[in-house]
Design an enzyme around this catalytic site. Structure first.
Site, mmCIF file in Angstrom:
data_model
loop_
_atom_site.group_PDB
_atom_site.id
_atom_site.type_symbol
_atom_site.label_atom_id
_atom_site.label_comp_id
_atom_site.label_asym_id
_atom_site.label_seq_id
_atom_site.Cartn_x
_atom_site.Cartn_y
_atom_site.Cartn_z
ATOM 1 N N HIS A 64 0.960 -1.252 -0.153
ATOM 2 C CA HIS A 64 -0.009 0.098 0.082
ATOM 3 C C HIS A 64 0.742 1.181 -0.158
ATOM 4 C CE1 HIS A 64 -3.403 -2.698 1.930
ATOM 5 N NE2 HIS A 64 -3.167 -3.013 0.782
ATOM 6 N N HIS B 56 -9.157 -2.113 -5.325
ATOM 7 C CA HIS B 56 -8.068 -2.280 -4.318
ATOM 8 C C HIS B 56 -7.105 -3.182 -4.959
ATOM 9 C CE1 HIS B 56 -5.935 -2.366 -0.414
ATOM 10 N NE2 HIS B 56 -5.857 -3.779 -0.747
ATOM 11 N N ASP C 6 -3.254 -2.647 -5.353
ATOM 12 C CA ASP C 6 -1.932 -3.707 -4.759
ATOM 13 C C ASP C 6 -1.114 -3.829 -5.884
ATOM 14 O OD1 ASP C 6 -3.044 -4.321 -2.222
ATOM 15 O OD2 ASP C 6 -4.100 -5.950 -2.653
ATOM 16 N N HIS D 146 -1.107 -11.253 -5.128
ATOM 17 C CA HIS D 146 0.712 -10.866 -4.921
ATOM 18 C C HIS D 146 1.484 -11.779 -5.546
ATOM 19 C CE1 HIS D 146 -0.871 -7.688 -2.571
ATOM 20 N NE2 HIS D 146 -1.561 -8.472 -1.643
HETATM 21 ZN ZN LIG Z 1 -3.888 -4.429 -0.412
#
Ligand SMILES: [Zn+2]
Length: 301
Positions: free
Chosen positions: A77, A233, A237, A260
């Protein structure tokens, strides 16, 4: 010509880590041109961990860096806020292993950086310009980057949930929309996964103050900041994870149900193959064209 930037004065905040639940104070300091983003563990004699793909550690529900056993967790973030605001160089001091989650978005970081101010430095920013595409697939997950004149991100998610379902968004980074369209989007989680995750040492700092919490039908802590806050969001990311390239990208990134692990896999695959990209400053193309037309002119005189 675009130049590198850093924060003008120190800025600080404190909170708890989303996964560790541990209290942490964070301070962002100006750094010289060319130094990049460097984390510094003030609780470990100032041990430094550079924000680059060489230091990427285990990646599952958050992105963590590790160097010689020293961990910096949940970096995405803050790194996203740095890219969104065009901060190239900064020292980030913290006194624990995980960054504070704050409200679950990048907005508190954006606000503290804007309040401290942004300083332009005397060094042309070098971009990583994609020359060829790179596509990665893993089951029904997909992530790719294609050559483009500027940085854009499109993301698709598809959660079997009445409030989420299929959401898709495309964001152009250079038009200044990051602060309004991406930074306020908060992280989210499903209550029926919470016990399992807590048993794995995750989300120990999660609360309805820092995370959108969904049960099987509804959102427990509305209202949403955007009707499609969830996919926004994911964009946040992705931008934060791609910051581990160490350069801003000139390319169009497309992701479908990635996470991720795939974001950081894309980073290491890009860096592993230098034929996919070149380093350039923003007006280099026109400079090169001028140089070659001069060379041509010289040949004929
Ligand atoms: Zn996040």
């Amino acid at each position: 010509m675009k130049f590198e930037q850093t924060i003008r004065t120190a800025a600080e905040c404190s909170g708890v880590g989303l996964h560790s639940g541990a209290p942490v104070s964070l301070r962002i300091l100006p750094a010289p041109a060319g130094s990049g983003i460097v984390f510094r563990r003030v609780d470990l004699d100032g041990f430094t961990v550079e924000a680059n793909s060489r230091n990427v550690a285990r990646v599952s529900y958050a992105t963590s860096l590790m160097k010689k056993g020293v961990l910096i967790s949940t970096t995405e973030h803050l790194l996203s806020a740095f890219i969104g605001l065009g901060i190239d160089n900064a020292i980030v001091e913290l006194d624990n292993m995980e960054l504070p989650i704050l409200d679950g978005s990048a907005l508190p970081f954006v606000n503290m950086i804007e309040k401290a101010g942004i300083r332009t430095q005397r060094r042309a920013r070098v971009y990583l310009k994609m020359l060829r595409e790179l596509e990665l697939r893993e089951g029904d997950k997909f992530i790719a980057v294609y050559p483009a004149k500027s940085y854009s991100v499109s993301y698709t998610i598809n959660f079997p949930h009445p409030l989420v379902g299929r959401e898709e968004i495309q964001v152009e980074l250079p038009d200044g929309r990051y602060v309004q369209d991406v930074a306020p989007a908060r992280t989210f989680g499903f209550i029926h996964e919470a016990d399992l995750m807590r048993n794995q040492g995750l989300i120990r700092g999660a609360s309805t103050e820092n995370c959108l919490v969904l049960d099987r039908e509804t959102l427990l802590n509305g209202p949403l900041r955007f009707p499609d806050e969830f996919v926004r969001h994911k964009v946040l990311d992705l931008i934060g994870d791609l910051a581990l390239l160490g350069r801003q990208i000139l390319g169009s990134v497309v992701a479908d149900r990635a996470g991720h692990a795939m974001h950081t896999a894309l980073v290491s695959r890009i860096l592993r193959d230098p034929t996919l990209w070149e380093e350039t400053t923003l007006d280099e193309t026109s400079t090169l064209m001028r140089a070659s037309s001069l060379a041509t002119a010289n040949q004929w005189t």
